[in-house]
Scaffold this active site. Sequence first.
Site, PDB file in Angstrom:
ATOM      1  N   SER A  23      11.641 -81.748 -10.549  1.00  0.00           N
ATOM      2  CA  SER A  23      10.141 -80.674  -9.852  1.00  0.00           C
ATOM      3  C   SER A  23       9.828 -82.146 -10.096  1.00  0.00           C
ATOM      4  O   SER A  23       9.745 -83.354 -10.316  1.00  0.00           O
ATOM      5  CB  SER A  23       9.719 -79.829 -10.531  1.00  0.00           C
ATOM      6  OG  SER A  23       9.112 -79.789  -9.937  1.00  0.00           O
TER       7      SER A  23
ATOM      8  N   ASP B 197      15.159 -75.266  -0.903  1.00  0.00           N
ATOM      9  CA  ASP B 197      14.170 -75.510  -1.652  1.00  0.00           C
ATOM     10  C   ASP B 197      13.386 -75.992  -0.635  1.00  0.00           C
ATOM     11  O   ASP B 197      13.263 -76.775   0.429  1.00  0.00           O
ATOM     12  CB  ASP B 197      13.971 -76.984  -2.806  1.00  0.00           C
ATOM     13  CG  ASP B 197      12.732 -77.698  -3.768  1.00  0.00           C
ATOM     14  OD1 ASP B 197      11.764 -77.198  -2.703  1.00  0.00           O
ATOM     15  OD2 ASP B 197      12.875 -77.901  -4.488  1.00  0.00           O
TER      16      ASP B 197
ATOM     17  N   HIS C 238      12.834 -74.164  -5.385  1.00  0.00           N
ATOM     18  CA  HIS C 238      12.923 -74.749  -6.040  1.00  0.00           C
ATOM     19  C   HIS C 238      12.838 -74.021  -7.622  1.00  0.00           C
ATOM     20  O   HIS C 238      13.373 -75.614  -8.354  1.00  0.00           O
ATOM     21  CB  HIS C 238      11.371 -74.995  -5.799  1.00  0.00           C
ATOM     22  CG  HIS C 238      11.048 -76.261  -6.495  1.00  0.00           C
ATOM     23  ND1 HIS C 238      11.071 -77.437  -6.009  1.00  0.00           N
ATOM     24  CD2 HIS C 238       9.591 -76.843  -7.622  1.00  0.00           C
ATOM     25  CE1 HIS C 238      10.899 -78.495  -7.280  1.00  0.00           C
ATOM     26  NE2 HIS C 238       9.793 -77.498  -8.105  1.00  0.00           N
TER      27      HIS C 238
END
Lengths: 493, 493
Positions: free
Chosen positions: A229, A437, A474
Amino acid sequence: MKRILSTAVTTSRRQSPRQCPRITNHARILPRNLHSTPLRRQQGVKDVSSNPQMSFPCLDALETRTSNLLKNPDVRKFSGPEPSYTAGPHQTFTSTEPLRLDWGGILPTYNIAYETWGTLNPTASNAILLHTGLSASSHAHSTDLNPSPGWWEKFIGPGLSLDTNKYHIICTNVIGGCYGSTGPSSLDPSGKHYATSFPILTVEDMVRAQFRLLDHLGIEKLYASVGSSMGGMQSLAAGVLFPERVGRVVSISGCARSHPYSIAMRFVQRQVLMSDPNWSRGHYYTSIPPHIGMKLAREIATVTYRSGPEWEQRFSRHRADPTKPPALCPDFKIETYLDHAGEKWCLEYDANSLLYISKAMDLFDLSESVRREAITRRGSVSQGSTSCTLTLPEEAYEDKDTPAEPASSSRHPPQDLVAGLAPLKEHKVLVVGIASDILFPSWQQREIVDALRLSGNTSTKHVELGEDVSLFGHDTFLLDVVNVGGVVGEFLE
Amino acid sequence: MKRILSTAVTTSRRQSPRQCPRITNHARILPRNLHSTPLRRQQGVKDVSSNPQMSFPCLDALETRTSNLLKNPDVRKFSGPEPSYTAGPHQTFTSTEPLRLDWGGILPTYNIAYETWGTLNPTASNAILLHTGLSASSHAHSTDLNPSPGWWEKFIGPGLSLDTNKYHIICTNVIGGCYGSTGPSSLDPSGKHYATSFPILTVEDMVRAQFRLLDHLGIEKLYASVGSSMGGMQSLAAGVLFPERVGRVVSISGCARSHPYSIAMRFVQRQVLMSDPNWSRGHYYTSIPPHIGMKLAREIATVTYRSGPEWEQRFSRHRADPTKPPALCPDFKIETYLDHAGEKWCLEYDANSLLYISKAMDLFDLSESVRREAITRRGSVSQGSTSCTLTLPEEAYEDKDTPAEPASSSRHPPQDLVAGLAPLKEHKVLVVGIASDILFPSWQQREIVDALRLSGNTSTKHVELGEDVSLFGHDTFLLDVVNVGGVVGEFLE
């Protein structure tokens, strides 16, 4: 059409205390404040509504928390030099040399909170710098000092993805954060909280701050830089900014530049938070924190962390209590899930840290021209500039029915980005993306890979986990020890 | 770790009036209110911050609007019997027969605002009922009474998709709305605004209310029921509830049941709106409306109306004014776009209408069991029930690291939904989906088609516009006269 002024004082239908004692009592003990039904509505006695007045237990709960925060001095803990937010005991590095930031601000001194696992070898050649997502602390794994499980507990340890038999793992809290590193909740050397006089921060600033810690630890070159991330952004940036000091690069669910959809999703979170009156333009440290804005921001963020298909399987259209009529307060299971995520978070993290780090993610762009401009600007405020910073554009956006012509019909990354990633052209790079995601969609990881390959890199490994492997979106990087952890472990060997 | 109480009275760095006269003056004339920097921060004179204090012109603008709304009696226009919101002159049908709603509420009487185009033929067999999205009025096209362009201006007219040479087009404002039909801003027969004693509403309630208008107009059977988005839900519901009274059905960017991702996106909008102190639990009609919550809700909604790839082409990472440093107020062009969308909307629509209609969309599910239960419950409140409605589930959601097992490994629609759509099995149905739509993703339209075909329908036409045709996402139905309009026109022939 006739207009009649409604002057009658009326009241809502009273609910039977016998049938709903909890709610009725709850409403009675609540302080009347901003969210309450106007007082005049309580004064009438005549009940003439066609339908019962809705109740709003979710707003009652928010008001109760506001009231408790105002009453309880223990939660007014924002006036000390240390952030109240903590992930527990950690080590601290203090840099007394000013850090000049990419957008012209300065940190005269700063702290970095960090934790380590495994042993640094005598040549200091086995260190892995693990970068965090937006809101994580340095506590990636339990330690002797702090035995509670870390955010990557199952990925770090003897024989695991980050193998502590082989590697010395270092994880820091980023600057801008609130878990021990210098951020907006810290005190400026002047003695007051930075709050919103904290300077605009970039992901690259965070990385340059981390490398001073490496200097301090005597680590000239990392075996690897690893992150997911925002950590995936940092990991790439570490290699780009310090190519000679980084061996391998792992970037999971990250990107080489933020795209408008992600910016939009983070923007609305920030706007919602900034609209909480308790945010007070960032100066809430001697009052109560904007817990409502933080809760709402986290609820919106949570929508982007998982995926529609996962929720379809997990929650479908199930209501939390199908025996009750629908409510505007949380009602469907997906709503109670979001509400729960917001509740857990709203007092755990500093609101200004969220704003600054979220903005840093938006600003992230490894294009060569962006880096060149940053070097020019760096530290300019401290050099006597009085330029008026951080204002709204004067021209509002003009809506058009039809979009501009496509900027480019090709899907190739622009040359500016290819040039920006060129410092990594000799590195071994692992790029991992997750098809489900929506926040860092998998085309963004493909963009990294394409740009690296166009820059001449022949050692890039790209792994994309399909929806058949993970529907966790995610959040996959936090959960999938086998598929994410496995590929990382192999790559590091 | 030592704790030092910060007692020094300090101030933010003063910005040079010469360089930023606009912002400095603006800040000076603003009323000090909830969003302002605490007063104590204004009193110091010593400037010791390491960095300048940020300014927040976007919050200044919100405060100015609040202040203007409080000062200007013209905008306190919420106390009359007619909603202040209007799309202009229209016709009104009043039903004096109570409408018993699916979740047990009642409307003793109600109005429906409507407009028509084209001529009803002598056998009343050429009528098309056009259903709207969440926030639209009956003004789909300009009329003699109201020449301003309607929301489907380019789709309606002689020779166009809805051909006024052939058809008599009727468009209504849904009940629950605020453009002339009875909604939460209307007066209950008791003389006070419904506000949040307005009953929970369903899409099917809206449709049943519309069919009373058709009775009034002498239209026994529609040539077609047509709608997009929520209108696509209504269009299907019209056919399911009144199969003998509907000829053809067109459902564009709609669904047969809302899925958790859409519910989540609408839920966060509602929570944000309900957290605006000016919402006052729905009782704002004699005060100022929750314009900040409405603006924020619209900004979030706007994220779901277009698509990431379209924004990529249109805005890329362009900042509104690249000569200025980054800001937490709108900064990137995508942010000014969202801000603009919120600005346009925040005083144009009734907040309670948004809440009720948004909730009705979440509740939408054409499964047979849902319809059966609704019939059982219908109007129960008016029959003397004192049950305590609309409360929060008592048990909070419990988070789990791992999801439940997939509810079903197949992608087939459940039998309950197939049975629910069975009333349409003899109808000609057109289902249109847009691949770039994230709010009503194209698998939802495929679900409608699959369920119809499994129910035995052999006259379903399915069109899915790929990303090569439209990147406009959910908004495609408002924009694409050629591809959406064309297929609708052909289907109606």
